[in-house]
Design a protein around this motif. Structure first.
Motif, mmCIF file in Angstrom:
data_model
loop_
_atom_site.group_PDB
_atom_site.id
_atom_site.type_symbol
_atom_site.label_atom_id
_atom_site.label_comp_id
_atom_site.label_asym_id
_atom_site.label_seq_id
_atom_site.Cartn_x
_atom_site.Cartn_y
_atom_site.Cartn_z
ATOM 1 N N ALA A 1 45.059 0.596 37.209
ATOM 2 C CA ALA A 1 43.630 0.657 36.885
ATOM 3 C C ALA A 1 43.380 1.624 35.738
ATOM 4 O O ALA A 1 42.522 1.384 34.876
ATOM 5 N N THR A 2 44.144 2.719 35.698
ATOM 6 C CA THR A 2 44.011 3.678 34.605
ATOM 7 C C THR A 2 44.409 3.051 33.275
ATOM 8 O O THR A 2 43.741 3.256 32.247
ATOM 9 N N VAL A 3 45.497 2.281 33.273
ATOM 10 C CA VAL A 3 45.932 1.592 32.049
ATOM 11 C C VAL A 3 44.823 0.687 31.526
ATOM 12 O O VAL A 3 44.494 0.692 30.329
ATOM 13 N N ILE A 4 44.239 -0.094 32.412
ATOM 14 C CA ILE A 4 43.185 -1.026 32.006
ATOM 15 C C ILE A 4 41.969 -0.272 31.476
ATOM 16 O O ILE A 4 41.360 -0.660 30.475
ATOM 17 N N SER A 5 41.619 0.828 32.135
ATOM 18 C CA SER A 5 40.470 1.605 31.687
ATOM 19 C C SER A 5 40.738 2.264 30.341
ATOM 20 O O SER A 5 39.884 2.245 29.448
ATOM 21 N N VAL B 1 38.515 5.098 39.501
ATOM 22 C CA VAL B 1 37.745 5.244 40.736
ATOM 23 C C VAL B 1 38.078 4.113 41.708
ATOM 24 O O VAL B 1 38.355 4.345 42.898
ATOM 25 N N SER B 2 38.074 2.874 41.214
ATOM 26 C CA SER B 2 38.373 1.739 42.096
ATOM 27 C C SER B 2 39.818 1.795 42.578
ATOM 28 O O SER B 2 40.104 1.462 43.735
ATOM 29 N N GLY B 3 40.729 2.222 41.708
ATOM 30 C CA GLY B 3 42.119 2.356 42.130
ATOM 31 C C GLY B 3 42.291 3.412 43.192
ATOM 32 O O GLY B 3 43.028 3.221 44.176
ATOM 33 N N TYR B 4 41.613 4.557 43.034
ATOM 34 C CA TYR B 4 41.705 5.631 44.023
ATOM 35 C C TYR B 4 41.101 5.191 45.363
ATOM 36 O O TYR B 4 41.674 5.458 46.432
ATOM 37 N N LEU B 5 39.957 4.515 45.308
ATOM 38 C CA LEU B 5 39.358 4.015 46.542
ATOM 39 C C LEU B 5 40.286 3.046 47.254
ATOM 40 O O LEU B 5 40.419 3.072 48.478
ATOM 41 N N TRP C 1 39.311 -6.288 50.009
ATOM 42 C CA TRP C 1 37.865 -6.088 50.141
ATOM 43 C C TRP C 1 37.272 -5.337 48.953
ATOM 44 O O TRP C 1 36.086 -5.509 48.645
ATOM 45 N N ILE C 2 38.077 -4.555 48.250
ATOM 46 C CA ILE C 2 37.613 -3.976 46.983
ATOM 47 C C ILE C 2 37.272 -5.090 46.006
ATOM 48 O O ILE C 2 36.236 -5.065 45.319
ATOM 49 N N MET C 3 38.151 -6.104 45.925
ATOM 50 C CA MET C 3 37.935 -7.204 44.989
ATOM 51 C C MET C 3 36.768 -8.087 45.417
ATOM 52 O O MET C 3 36.001 -8.559 44.572
ATOM 53 N N VAL C 4 36.620 -8.318 46.700
ATOM 54 C CA VAL C 4 35.480 -9.118 47.169
ATOM 55 C C VAL C 4 34.164 -8.426 46.799
ATOM 56 O O VAL C 4 33.236 -9.051 46.252
ATOM 57 N N MET C 5 34.102 -7.125 47.040
ATOM 58 C CA MET C 5 32.883 -6.377 46.706
ATOM 59 C C MET C 5 32.640 -6.363 45.197
ATOM 60 O O MET C 5 31.497 -6.461 44.731
ATOM 61 N N ALA C 6 33.724 -6.246 44.420
ATOM 62 C CA ALA C 6 33.580 -6.218 42.960
ATOM 63 C C ALA C 6 33.077 -7.556 42.425
ATOM 64 O O ALA C 6 32.197 -7.603 41.549
ATOM 65 N N LEU C 7 33.615 -8.648 42.933
ATOM 66 C CA LEU C 7 33.188 -9.978 42.482
ATOM 67 C C LEU C 7 31.722 -10.223 42.830
ATOM 68 O O LEU C 7 30.955 -10.746 42.011
ATOM 69 N N GLY D 1 33.260 -4.572 36.871
ATOM 70 C CA GLY D 1 34.306 -5.275 36.137
ATOM 71 C C GLY D 1 35.553 -4.463 35.905
ATOM 72 O O GLY D 1 36.508 -4.950 35.301
ATOM 73 N N SER D 2 35.586 -3.229 36.415
ATOM 74 C CA SER D 2 36.706 -2.321 36.140
ATOM 75 C C SER D 2 37.835 -2.421 37.153
ATOM 76 O O SER D 2 38.750 -1.607 37.143
ATOM 77 N N THR D 3 37.779 -3.399 38.055
ATOM 78 C CA THR D 3 38.728 -3.463 39.176
ATOM 79 C C THR D 3 39.956 -4.305 38.871
ATOM 80 O O THR D 3 40.662 -4.728 39.784
ATOM 81 N N GLY D 4 40.247 -4.552 37.595
ATOM 82 C CA GLY D 4 41.408 -5.373 37.260
ATOM 83 C C GLY D 4 42.710 -4.811 37.794
ATOM 84 O O GLY D 4 43.600 -5.559 38.215
ATOM 85 N N GLY D 5 42.846 -3.483 37.800
ATOM 86 C CA GLY D 5 44.076 -2.881 38.310
ATOM 87 C C GLY D 5 44.314 -3.194 39.769
ATOM 88 O O GLY D 5 45.453 -3.413 40.201
#
Length: 425
Positions: free
Chosen positions: A145-149, A284-288, A298-304, A337-341
């Motif tokens: 996630a850090t790389v993508i950010s 943040v999303s990666g740490y969560l 469920w991180i991805m479901v919430m993000a979508l 949209g930052s949850t690609g990692g």
């Protein structure tokens, strides 16, 4: 230099964090190349007498080349490793940047962009392969996630900084300077990856004949495409980045300026917040996902669903809405949209180690193809529905509603994926 000093310098240069940093900087360049053609479009059209079709083809060439080389690139990364694959791939992209900078015709411009797309196809998946080899699975979601950010810095650099540089030294000289910076980073990556990963317990790449390796690679790919999770996650990636990338790369500007009546400066400030939310939201999303909620699914479901909701709000927002409201919605859209990692971590953890790069590049094929299709498709849709007012509020209302619905459905589809072992804690 004393022996201790030489050993300390070698240890520093081959340190996994040094490798991670250099690979991340090269991914920043990849993100820069994706969107850099937009702000210099008037210069390109004037210097090379390009039509709109020529310019569109040059812009799309990078994305299509990047997408269609993903699966072969994954096979090579899995069976030859990043140390043998990435430096040569980046060298090819360097040649493409020079051809682009010195192009005197539309065909050479397209050729340069194609080579850039092929060469940079290793930038994200190759870095993920580095994370797999040099770092433990407990850090993968956070670091990916850090790389993508961090890569979003390339998107920021392709806006005002590129305009200022092109105005000062010209777009050609700017890209020549960038090309040699690119070459320096590629050479540095080659040097720092010479050492073996400390504590690497993975098997070395197979040294069997090329025919056997190819047969094994084909067998791996056949196994991957039989997995339901691969298709569900890839479909979500196609819609998530396709829609997000289309808004980020092209359609946010006309929406803010033509529909909402923002000045270019105000629109630029809103888009800065948009991209800053992407940079901040990745770690943040990666740490969560890694440490707090311990879930990929469920991180991805919430993000979508968050992407769907924020885009729906933009679709129904009345003309004349305040800058504060627009900034808030675009910031939320960027954050979700930052949850690609996390997406890549999920598919990576559901695959055996020998299939990781192939699975990631297979998914990345759909991700990049989604961007190319939605960039062109949304414009075609708005032009078809509203031929005399293709940049009107009604046109964006229709386009954003369709995209919001697709993202909502993607979230429903993601519910049916399996949770990974890391996600289950």
């Amino acid at each position: 230099m004393p022996a201790f000093g030489r050993q300390s310098l070698l240890a520093l240069c081959t340190n996994r964090w040094t490798i991670f940093s250099v690979a991340s900087l090269l991914y920043v360049l990849s993100m820069f190349y994706r969107s850099s053609i937009t702000v210099i479009a008037p210069d390109l059209m004037a210097d090379l007498s390009l039509s709109v079709a020529d310019l569109s083809l040059a812009s799309a060439a990078f994305f299509y080349a990047y997408a269609f080389i993903q699966i072969p690139m994954g096979l090579v990364l899995d069976h030859a490793g990043p140390k043998k694959t990435m430096p040569g791939s980046y060298l090819l992209a360097f040649v493409g940047v020079l051809i682009f900078a010195w192009a005197e015709s539309s065909s050479l411009l397209v050729l340069g962009r194609l080579l850039m797309g092929v060469g940079m196809a290793c930038s994200l998946i190759g870095t993920f392969k580095i994370l797999t080899i040099w770092f433990g699975p407990a850090h993968f979601a956070t670091l990916s996630a850090t790389v993508i950010s961090v890569g979003s810095l390339g998107t920021l650099a392709s806006t005002s900084p590129l305009v200022l540089s092109a105005q000062r030294v010209g777009w050609r000289s700017t890209f020549v300077l960038i090309a040699f910076s690119h070459l320096l980073l590629a050479g540095l990556l080659y040097l720092v990856m010479r050492g073996r990963p400390i504590g690497d317990g993975h098997a070395a790449p197979s040294r069997e004949g090329g025919g056997n390796r190819l047969a094994q690679a084909v067998d791996v790919f056949r196994l991957i495409v039989r997995k339901r999770d691969f298709w569900l996650i890839s479909a979500a990636g196609f819609l998530r980045y396709g829609i997000y990338g289309a808004v980020q790369s092209l359609w946010a500007g006309p929406y803010l300026i033509n529909v909402m009546g923002c000045s270019p400066l105000v629109a630029g400030n809103i888009l800065f917040l948009f991209n800053f939310a992407l940079i901040l939201g990745g770690p943040v999303s990666g740490y969560l996902s890694d440490k707090v909620l311990r879930t990929r699914k469920w991180i991805m479901v919430m993000a979508l669903w968050g992407l769907s909701g924020s885009l729906f709000a933009l679709a129904v927002l009345p003309v004349g809405s305040t800058v504060a409201v627009l900034a808030t919605l675009f910031t939320l859209f960027g954050f979700f949209g930052s949850t690609g990692g996390v997406l890549y971590a999920h598919v990576k953890e559901l695959m055996p180690l020998t299939m990781v790069a192939t699975a990631l590049t297979g998914m990345n094929f759909f991700v990049m193809l989604g961007a190319a299709i939605f960039i062109q498709g949304l414009g075609g849709m708005m032009q078809y529905l509203y031929p005399t007012a293709s940049l009107s509020h009604a046109a964006f209302h229709a386009a954003f509603l369709v995209c919001a619905l697709l993202l909502f459905l993607a979230g429903i589809g993601y519910v049916f994926t399996r949770e990974s072992h890391a996600g289950r804690g």
